[in-house]
Design a protein around this motif. Structure first.
Motif, mmCIF file in Angstrom:
data_model
loop_
_atom_site.group_PDB
_atom_site.id
_atom_site.type_symbol
_atom_site.label_atom_id
_atom_site.label_comp_id
_atom_site.label_asym_id
_atom_site.label_seq_id
_atom_site.Cartn_x
_atom_site.Cartn_y
_atom_site.Cartn_z
ATOM 1 N N PHE A 166 -8.060 1.684 0.257
ATOM 2 C CA PHE A 166 -7.447 0.471 0.793
ATOM 3 C C PHE A 166 -8.468 -0.653 1.007
ATOM 4 C CE2 PHE A 166 -4.418 3.749 1.838
ATOM 5 C CZ PHE A 166 -3.184 3.128 1.756
ATOM 6 N N ASP A 167 -9.746 -0.380 0.737
ATOM 7 C CA ASP A 167 -10.766 -1.418 0.877
ATOM 8 C C ASP A 167 -10.425 -2.603 -0.016
ATOM 9 O OD1 ASP A 167 -13.641 -2.326 1.568
ATOM 10 O OD2 ASP A 167 -13.621 -2.313 -0.647
ATOM 11 N N GLY A 168 -10.540 -3.816 0.538
ATOM 12 C CA GLY A 168 -10.091 -5.003 -0.167
ATOM 13 C C GLY A 168 -10.726 -5.190 -1.530
ATOM 14 N N GLU A 169 -12.037 -5.044 -1.612
ATOM 15 C CA GLU A 169 -12.732 -5.265 -2.879
ATOM 16 C C GLU A 169 -12.366 -4.205 -3.906
ATOM 17 O OE1 GLU A 169 -17.353 -5.641 -4.491
ATOM 18 O OE2 GLU A 169 -16.889 -5.960 -2.361
ATOM 19 N N ARG A 170 -12.350 -2.942 -3.463
ATOM 20 C CA ARG A 170 -11.999 -1.860 -4.391
ATOM 21 C C ARG A 170 -10.546 -1.988 -4.846
ATOM 22 N NH1 ARG A 170 -12.529 4.648 -3.084
ATOM 23 N NH2 ARG A 170 -10.803 5.353 -4.410
ATOM 24 N N ALA A 171 -9.646 -2.302 -3.923
ATOM 25 C CA ALA A 171 -8.235 -2.439 -4.280
ATOM 26 C C ALA A 171 -8.030 -3.586 -5.257
ATOM 27 C CB ALA A 171 -7.396 -2.657 -3.018
ATOM 28 N N ALA A 172 -8.721 -4.709 -5.037
ATOM 29 C CA ALA A 172 -8.590 -5.855 -5.941
ATOM 30 C C ALA A 172 -9.070 -5.503 -7.343
ATOM 31 C CB ALA A 172 -9.376 -7.040 -5.386
ATOM 32 N N GLU A 173 -10.157 -4.744 -7.440
ATOM 33 C CA GLU A 173 -10.658 -4.327 -8.747
ATOM 34 C C GLU A 173 -9.651 -3.422 -9.451
ATOM 35 O OE1 GLU A 173 -14.405 -2.470 -8.108
ATOM 36 O OE2 GLU A 173 -15.472 -4.341 -7.660
ATOM 37 N N THR A 174 -9.030 -2.535 -8.679
ATOM 38 C CA THR A 174 -8.045 -1.624 -9.274
ATOM 39 C C THR A 174 -6.848 -2.390 -9.815
ATOM 40 O OG1 THR A 174 -8.709 0.111 -7.710
ATOM 41 C CG2 THR A 174 -6.609 0.391 -8.852
ATOM 42 N N VAL A 175 -6.326 -3.318 -9.007
ATOM 43 C CA VAL A 175 -5.174 -4.117 -9.451
ATOM 44 C C VAL A 175 -5.536 -4.954 -10.665
ATOM 45 C CG1 VAL A 175 -3.578 -5.959 -8.804
ATOM 46 C CG2 VAL A 175 -4.133 -4.164 -7.155
ATOM 47 N N ALA A 176 -6.707 -5.591 -10.630
ATOM 48 C CA ALA A 176 -7.123 -6.439 -11.740
ATOM 49 C C ALA A 176 -7.308 -5.639 -13.028
ATOM 50 C CB ALA A 176 -8.422 -7.165 -11.379
ATOM 51 N N ALA A 177 -7.715 -4.376 -12.906
ATOM 52 C CA ALA A 177 -7.888 -3.540 -14.088
ATOM 53 C C ALA A 177 -6.567 -3.310 -14.814
ATOM 54 C CB ALA A 177 -8.510 -2.200 -13.697
ATOM 55 N N TYR A 178 -5.484 -3.355 -14.079
ATOM 56 C CA TYR A 178 -4.161 -3.165 -14.680
ATOM 57 C C TYR A 178 -3.520 -4.481 -15.107
ATOM 58 C CZ TYR A 178 -3.652 1.815 -13.608
ATOM 59 O OH TYR A 178 -3.797 3.178 -13.592
ATOM 60 N N PHE A 179 -3.634 -5.504 -14.273
ATOM 61 C CA PHE A 179 -2.842 -6.717 -14.483
ATOM 62 C C PHE A 179 -3.686 -7.975 -14.678
ATOM 63 C CE2 PHE A 179 -0.481 -3.778 -11.684
ATOM 64 C CZ PHE A 179 0.513 -3.414 -12.577
ATOM 65 N N GLY A 180 -4.980 -7.808 -14.834
ATOM 66 C CA GLY A 180 -5.828 -8.947 -15.133
ATOM 67 C C GLY A 180 -6.368 -9.677 -13.930
ATOM 68 N N SER A 181 -5.590 -9.748 -12.870
ATOM 69 C CA SER A 181 -6.013 -10.418 -11.635
ATOM 70 C C SER A 181 -5.078 -10.005 -10.515
ATOM 71 C CB SER A 181 -5.980 -11.935 -11.805
ATOM 72 O OG SER A 181 -4.631 -12.402 -11.848
#
Length: 861
Positions: free
Chosen positions: A211-226
Motif C-alpha cells: 500500500f506504500d504510495g510510491e510502490r503502488a503508483a509504480e504497480t498501477v503505472a506498469a499496467y496502465f501507463g500512469s
C-alpha cells in the motif's frame, strides 16, 4: 485458521536431517506461512504435519503417515485430477491454499524433483470454473485510508478482468459500496480496521508495503501507463496493492502479471442509484428470502432471460448500479422498446446468443497460459456468432443498439487463425497430440505422415508374416511397456524364422521383434514424440497470438453482454406486460403498479397506483397486518430501481423522477453475536438513513419504533415523521400501526394518509390489498391472530377485552372530568382495570395482545 502449519517445533533444530523432499516442503510452508501448501507428489497433492491434520478434518479424508529415516509425519492427500472440491472445502473453512506443482519432469531429473507454488487460491481470486460455481462476478476488494478520514476502494474480478476504483468520504460509504459489490475477499491497508467492513467477508492479510504510495503508483503505472485516471493517493494505494495481491496469488517469486487487465474504471458512486446492503437485502434484489420454509425468488432471477453468462453478469451489474443520468436511462429504454416491438429479431438474437461462451473468463485463461484447445475453439465459435448479431442489428434505430453494433468486432484474423490451426473437436489434454489441424504446419504434416506410414506398414506386417511363416495364429500387437511385437503361440514356435528376436515370454506364447519392425517402431516413436512436442509448441504460439488481442475480445464481449441484457429486459416486458416509464419528472406517478416478484408467485395480485409529488412526498400508510403495506412499499422502490436500471416496469403507466438513493428500514432483525438487539439494529439503520438521505432520495420506513414500549415507539415514530418532512424533504413511504401518525400526516403540509382496507363479516376478515386515500379505521389484530391459528379461547378472550375496552373508551368520552374525579373517590380500581384502561387495543399487535392477556390472567390469579 491453525496457527502453525509448518514443521513441528521438535524439528526446528534438526531440519538439516530432513530428506530433500521434506526440506523442500517445509521451505514452501515457511514462504507461504499464511496458506495450506498442497505439495505435488506424483498424482496427488500431499500435506504433512498440522496441515495434514487440518485438511483431514475439514475435507473428511484419511489421515495417514509418512515414515522415513528422519521420523514419521502425519500425511493426507487429494488426487490432482479432482482437487477442486477439496480446495473449495478448505476455502470455506477460512484457509488460503498454495498449490505447489512439480516444475521438472521426474524422468529427466536425478534426485528430488523441483516444486514451486504456481498459484495461491483465495476466495476472491478464483479463476477455475469448478471453484467459481456461477456466472456472477467474483470480486476481491482493497481498502486504503487517506490522511483526511476518507478511503480509497478498489475492486477486481480476476476471472474476467473487471477492475473498478473510487474514493469514499467515510467508513459508512465504504460499507455501502462493499454491500453493493459483495466481494468474496477483502484486503485492508495500514490504519484500516478490517472489522469495520468485513460483514462476513473473508479478510486476507497482506503486506502493508504493497500500500506504500510510491510502490503502488509504480504497480498501477506498469499496467496502465500512469495513475492519472485515479483521484487521490488512497485510490492509488488501493489499486496498486490489489494488483500486487493478485500477482502474488499467481505464484512465482515475484508473482505474475495479469496481462489481460486492460481497463481500470474509475467511478463516482453518485453516478449511480445507491443502495446499501440493507436495502439490497430487504428489497431482495439478489438474495432469495425463505418463505414458510420454501426458497423465495430474487429480483434478478425474475428479470434474467439472458442467453449467456456475459449477459447475466451485465444484467446483475445494471441492477447493482442503476443509472442516475436521465439521458442514459432513456437510451436503454429506447433500445428495450425497439427490441420489444420486434419479437422476431429478439428471438433470433436469443438463439445466436445461446451459442456465446463466457469469453471474458476464457480470454483471462488464455492470457494466463491456462487455456486449452477447447477454450480456443469456444472463442472461435463465439466470434463466428458476432457477424450474425451484427446483421440482426443492421437496421436498428435506437442509438444504443447502433453503438453496440459498432462495437461488435468479430476479429476476422483470429477467427481465421483458429479455424486453420485448431481441430473442430480437440481433446482435453494438450500434450498428447490431436490438437493442430492437418495443413497448418508443413513440418508437423511430415511427422504425422511418417507416423501414419509406419503404422500402415505395421498394419500390413501381420498378413505378410502369416504368409511367410505359415503361422495362421500369428499376431502383431503393441503395448506401452514393450512396444510393437510379433506374438506366436507355443505350438508354433518351431516355425519361427531365424530373424525373429525374442522380446517377451508369456505362459502360452512368445513375443518377438525383427530388425525391420524395431526400425519402424523407432521411426514411429520419434515422429510421434516430435509431433506432440511440435503440436504443443504450435498451440502455445496460437494461444499467445490470441492473448495479444485480449482487449479487442473484451470489448466485443462487453457489447455482446449489453445486447443480451437489453434483450432480456425486452423479453420480460413482453412476457409480463411491462410498460416503458417516463423518466425525469418531479414525482413518482404509477398507474396499476405491481410487485415484479410477488405477482409471479401469488395468483390474483392486486395492482395499485402511486402518486407522490413534492406536495405529497411523505405518505403515512396504515392498515391491518397482511393487507399488503410492505409489499406495496417495496413495489414502489423496485419500480424506481428497474426504471433506472434501464428496464421497463410492471405497471400500466409510470412517470418517475430520478432518485439518488433508496433507503429501507423494513423488517425485524437482530445481531446477537454483535450484542445488538432488534431495536438497536432498527435504530442503527434508522440513524444511517436520517444522516445520509437527501431530498432526491426514496425512503421506506416500516413500523419504526415497534421494538420498544408503545409510548417510546410512538414518540420516535412521530419525531421521525416530522424530521423527514421538515428537514430531509425525501420522498418517503412510512407504514405504521401508530394511528396517531395519521393526525400528523393531516397536519404536515406535504404529507398524505394512505391505507389498505379490509372488510369484516361472519367468516372473518377479507383483506382487499388495495391502497386508498385516508387513514385506516382499524388494525384487525384479533382477526389476524385468529388467521394465524391462535387458539380460539385466546381469540375469544381477546375479543371480550377489546369490547370492554371499547365500552370503557365510550364511557370515558361521555363523562366529564369532575364526574370521573368524584367516582374515583368511591371506587378503587383493581390492577386489572388499571391495565385495561391504559391499553389502546387498536394499536396492539397479536403478540402484544397475548402478552397483555397473560398479565391480566396473572393479576387475577
Amino acid at each position: 485458521m491453525d496457527a502453525a502449519l509448518g514443521p513441528p517445533e521438535k524439528m526446528a533444530e534438526s531440519e538439516g536431517d530432513l530428506t530433500p523432499m521434506m526440506s523442500q516442503y517445509f521451505e514452501l510452508t515457511r514462504r507461504y506461512e499464511d496458506a495450506l501448501v498442497l505439495f505435488q507428489v506424483g498424482d496427488f497433492y500431499e500435506l504433512f504435519c498440522e496441515a495434514a491434520e487440518a485438511a483431514a478434518r475439514i475435507c473428511e479424508i484419511t489421515l495417514t503417515a509418512r515414515e522415513d529415516s528422519t521420523g514419521e509425519y502425519p500425511m493426507a492427500g487429494v488426487p490432482i485430477d479432482n482437487a477442486e472440491p477439496y480446495i473449495d472445502d478448505l476455502l470455506d473453512a477460512g484457509y488460503r491454499v498454495a498449490v505447489a506443482d512439480q516444475v521438472e519432469d521426474p524422468d529427466e531429473v536425478t534426485g528430488v524433483v523441483e516444486r514451486a507454488v504456481t498459484r495461491v487460491v483465495t476466495p476472491g481470486t478464483l479463476t477455475e470454473d469448478e471453484l467459481l460455481g456461477g456466472d456472477d462476478n467474483n470480486f476481491v476488494a482493497a481498502v486504503a485510508a487517506d490522511d483526511d478520514g476518507g478511503f480509497g476502494l478498489a475492486l477486481l474480478d480476476v476471472s474476467t478482468g473487471d477492475f473498478y476504483a473510487t474514493s469514499l468520504p467515510n467508513a459508512a460509504r465504504v460499507r455501502d459500496e462493499l454491500g453493493r459489490f459483495a466481494p468474496a475477499e477483502l484486503v485492508t491497508g495500514p490504519g484500516v480496521a478490517a472489522e469495520r467492513f468485513e460483514d462476513g467477508t473473508f479478510v486476507a492479510e497482506y503486506e502493508d508495503a504493497a500500500f506504500d504510495g510510491e510502490r503502488a503508483a509504480e504497480t498501477v503505472a506498469a499496467y496502465f501507463g500512469s495513475v492519472d485516471a485515479l483521484a487521490g493517493d488512497a485510490e492509488v494505494a488501493a489499486c496498486g496493492a490489489l494488483l500486487d495481491y493478485a500477482e502474488y496469488t499467481r505464484g512465482g517469486e515475484d508473482g505474475d502479471r495479469l496481462d489481460y487487465l486492460n481497463h481500470l474504471t474509475r467511478y463516482d458512486p453518485r453516478e449511480y442509484l445507491q443502495m446499501d446492503a440493507v436495502a439490497l437485502r430487504s428489497l431482495e434484489v439478489f438474495e432469495q428470502r425463505s418463505v414458510h420454509g420454501a426458497e423465495g425468488t430474487a429480483l434478478v432471477d425474475v428479470l434474467d432471460e439472458t442467453a449467456c453468462a456475459l449477459g447475466r453478469r451485465t444484467l446483475t451489474d445494471w441492477l447493482r448500479r442503476p443509472l442516475t443520468d436521465a439521458e442514459e436511462i432513456e437510451a436503454r429504454h429506447e433500445a428495450v422498446g425497439e427490441l420489444l416491438a420486434d419479437p422476431l429479431t429478439r428471438e433470433e438474437l436469443h438463439e445466436h446468443l445461446r451459442d456465446v461462451y463466457d469469453v471474458e473468463r476464457l480470454i483471462s485463461r488464455v492470457s494466463r497460459g491456462r487455456a486449452n484447445a477447447r477454450d480456443l475453439r469456444a472463442l472461435k465459435d463465439t466470434l463466428d456468432v458476432v457477424p450474425e448479431i451484427r446483421g440482426l442489428l443492421a437496421d436498428a434505430d435506437s442509438k444504443k443498439l447502433r453503438d453496440l453494433r459498432a462495437s461488435l468486432d468479430d476479429l476476422p484474423e483470429i477467427r481465421d487463425l483458429l479455424s486453420r490451426a485448431i481441430v473442430p473437436d480437440p481433446p482435453q489434454e494438450l500434450t498428447e497430440g490431436g490438437v493442430i489441424r492437418d495443413g497448418y504446419d508443413e513440418t508437423l504434416d511430415d511427422l504425422r505422415e511418417t507416423e501414419r506410414s509406419g503404422k500402415r506398414w505395421i498394419d500390413d506386417l501381420e498378413e505378410q508374416e502369416r504368409e511367410r511363416t505359415g503361422i495362421d495364429s500369428l499376431k502383431v500387437g503393441h503395448n506401452a511397456v514393450h512396444g510393437y511385437y510379433i506374438e506366436v503361440t507355443n505350438p508354433n514356435l518351431d516355425s519361427v524364422p531365424a530373424n525373429y528376436q525374442r522380446r517377451q515370454t508369456l505362459k502360452n506364447s512368445e513375443r518377438f521383434v525383427t530388425p525391420e519392425l524395431k526400425e519402424r517402431e523407432d521411426d514411429i516413436v520419434r515422429a510421434e514424440q516430435r509431433s506432440q512436442d511440435l503440436e504443443y509448441e504450435l498451440f502455445r504460439e496460437v494461444r499467445n497470438r490470441v492473448a495479444e488481442e485480449a482487449e479487442r475480445v473484451q470489448a466485443t464481449a462487453a457489447a455482446v453482454a449489453a445486447v443480451d441484457a437489453l434483450a432480456s429486459f425486452a423479453t420480460v416486458a413482453a412476457s409480463h406486460d411491462y410498460a416503458r416509464p417516463e423518466v425525469g419528472g418531479d414525482g413518482i406517478h404509477v398507474e396499476g403498479g405491481r410487485h415484479p416478484v410477488v405477482e409471479r408467485t401469488e395468483a390474483g395480485f392486486v395492482p395499485n397506483d402511486t402518486d407522490l409529488t413534492p406536495e405529497r412526498r411523505v405518505a403515512v400508510v396504515t392498515g391491518p397486518n397482511m393487507s399488503g403495506k410492505s409489499t406495496y412499499m417495496r413495489q414502489v422502490a423496485l419500480i424506481v430501481l428497474l426504471a433506472q436500471a434501464g428496464s421497463f416496469v410492471p405497471a400500466e403507466r409510470a412517470r418517475l423522477r430520478v432518485v439518488d438513493r433508496i433507503f429501507t428500514r423494513v423488517g425485524a432483525s437482530d445481531d446477537i453475536a454483535g450484542g445488538r438487539s432488534t431495536f438497536m439494529v432498527e435504530m442503527t439503520e434508522l440513524s444511517s438513513i436520517l444522516r445520509a438521505a437527501t431530498e432526491d432520495s426514496l425512503v421506506l420506513l416500516d413500523e419504526v419504533g415497534r421494538g420498544t414500549s408503545t409510548t417510546d415507539g410512538l414518540a420516535i415514530a412521530r419525531a421521525v415523521t416530522e424530521y423527514v418532512h421538515d428537514e430531509l424533504g425525501a420522498t418517503t413511504l412510512f407504514a405504521t400501526h401508530h394511528h396517531e401518525l395519521t393526525a400528523d400526516a393531516e397536519r404536515l403540509a406535504d404529507a398524505v394518509n394512505l391505507h389498505f382496507g379490509a372488510t369484516r363479516n361472519e367468516e372473518g376478515v377479507t383483506f382487499q390489498h388495495e391502497v386508498r386515500e385516508g387513514p385506516a379505521t382499524a388494525s384487525y389484530g384479533v382477526e389476524v391472530a385468529q388467521t394465524a391459528g391462535v387458539p380460539e379461547a385466546v381469540v375469544e378472550r381477546a375479543r371480550e377485552l377489546l369490547d370492554a375496552a371499547d365500552v370503557d373508551a365510550d364511557a370515558s368520552e361521555e363523562q366529564t372530568e369532575p364526574a370521573r374525579t368524584a367516582d374515583s373517590g368511591d371506587h378503587d380500581e383493581s390492577a386489572v382495570e388499571e391495565t385495561l384502561r391504559d391499553v389502546n387495543v387498536a394499536e396492539l399487535t397479536p403478540v402484544e395482545a397475548l402478552n397483555v392477556l397473560n398479565d391480566l390472567k396473572r393479576d387475577l390469579d
